[in-house]
Design an enzyme around this catalytic site. Structure first.
Site, short mmCIF file in Angstrom:
data_model
loop_
_atom_site.label_atom_id
_atom_site.label_comp_id
_atom_site.label_asym_id
_atom_site.label_seq_id
_atom_site.Cartn_x
_atom_site.Cartn_y
_atom_site.Cartn_z
CE LYS A 84 -3.12 2.68 3.13
NZ LYS A 84 -3.87 2.67 4.09
CB ALA B 24 -8.45 6.62 4.88
N GLY B 25 -11.32 6.86 6.74
CA GLY B 25 -12.31 7.69 7.01
C GLY B 25 -13.72 6.84 7.38
CG ASN C 244 -6.44 0.16 11.54
OD1 ASN C 244 -6.87 -0.40 12.56
ND2 ASN C 244 -5.01 0.72 11.22
CB THR C 245 -9.63 4.35 13.02
OG1 THR C 245 -8.24 4.68 12.74
CG2 THR C 245 -9.89 5.09 14.11
#
Lengths: 255, 115
Positions: free
Chosen positions: A97, A184-185, A206-207
């Site tokens: 990535k 992301a996001g 992920n988060t």
């Protein structure tokens, strides 16, 4: 139904890619992978903390899960290329990535440097997944450079704000030959479902999973949302209208 | 005194001694601990010799040693440790054979959690 996602010759049954960052305890990672069925997970490369024993994140990732090392920490194409080569030499496989970031406030990817790194690494037998701002002309250049997929952001990394870039991602989905992975996001399962409904090929989360109170349960929730969104896309969404369209017959009423 | 024999670079076809007299400290040569004299005029390298190296961006002065000795000396377990020596990844099996020389640049890395 056979609905595999093929990236770089690998067939993925799960369209949920996950990350190893931010888990309160690393032993959540195998539990999350088992619960979500995610078949690809990101890792990062860093200098060791010379005070302690080096952390070995790879111990927590089952062997059948594909590793997606990222080039986080790279500020230029050259640095990203170097990190990619080290990751591959260290036995992390061919996936990479590309993440090139100079803006530490919003963590926006540097599209120009990312393209440069993609051009170099795609020629070196890497399976290149560039993390980018959703920009259609750039995505076409990435394809031409040999990217195996494009990974546009929905919102800034870790922001959990969802698909703020939705109209731009839609252009990528409409026009790219390679898979589009929303990275992301994404903060909630419903946002992952939304991305899949609009035709994204996969999402990378992920988060939102790692920082949930129960990451394994949240992994499962995301897996279901991704699968549901995908089925909704394949079934072809029904049209919208401003006015109501009765679902019961408007004739034959009782008097 | 702990003496070292200088081995020529791989593929040079000159086992055991150095034909020319390149500076011994350059990574062109692999240096093995053996107790033999260097078969050339470039002198004998002593293990107690101090060298300056850069490890993860920090300059250090230390005694000449192999990568394996450096790792062990810091109480690190090999585990998942990745060592890049002058821009080249050195496999763990080779750590004992690669000696650190003056001006070498070392990166000690590992995989960590990340998204």
């Amino acid at each position: 139904m056979d609905d595999k996602l093929i990236i770089g010759g690998h067939a993925f049954t799960s369209r949920l890619f996950t990350g190893t960052g931010k888990f309160a305890a690393r032993n959540w990672i195998p539990k999350m992978l088992a619960a979500s069925g995610s078949e690809m997970i990101t890792v990062a490369l860093r200098r060791i903390d010379q005070a302690g024993t080096p952390e070995n994140i790879l111990e927590f990732i089952p062997k059948d899960v594909v590793l997606l090392p990222n080039t986080s920490g790279a500020r230029t194409a050259e640095e990203a290329v170097r990190i990619a080569r080290i990751a591959k030499a260290a036995g992390c496989g061919r996936f990479i990535k590309i993440e090139v970031i100079t803006d530490m406030k919003y963590l926006m990817p540097d599209n120009a440097e990312t393209l440069k790194a993609t051009e170099i690494l795609a020629k070196e037998d890497f399976i290149v997944l560039p993390y980018v701002l959703p920009d259609l002309p750039l995505a076409k250049k990435l394809e031409d450079a040999g990217a195996a997929a494009v990974m546009p952001l929905g919102a800034p990394i870790g922001s959990n704000r969802g698909l703020e870039t939705k109209p731009l991602i839609a252009l990528l989905i409409e026009n790219c030959r390679v898979p589009v992975v929303v990275d992301a996001g994404i903060g909630r399962p419903s946002q992952a479902a939304e991305a899949m409904e609009m035709g994204a090929d996969a999402v990378l989360v992920n988060t939102a999973i790692a920082t949930a109170e129960d990451p394994a349960l949240m992994g499962r929730a995301f897996a279901l949302a991704v699968a549901a969104g995908r089925l909704g896309y394949l079934a072809k969404l029904a049209g919208q209208s401003v006015t109501a369209r009765a679902s019961s017959p408007l004739t034959g009423f009782l008097e | 005194m702990n003496l070292l024999r200088v081995m020529p670079a791989e593929g040079s076809g000159l086992p055991g001694f150095v034909s020319g007299c390149d500076e011994w400290s350059k990574p062109l040569f692999r240096i093995r601990e053996s107790g033999f004299f260097c078969g050339s005029s470039c002198g004998v390298m002593e293990k107690s010799m101090e060298i300056e190296i850069r490890i993860n961006g920090r300059e250090e002065r230390r005694k000449a040693c192999s990568i394996a000795e450096l790792v062990a000396g810091r109480g690190l377990t090999a585990g998942s440790l990745i060592v890049e020596h002058n821009g080249r990844i050195i496999k763990q099996d080779d750590w004992g054979e690669v000696m650190l020389g003056q001006g070498d640049v070392l990166e000690m890395l590992n995989f960590v959690g990340g998204g």
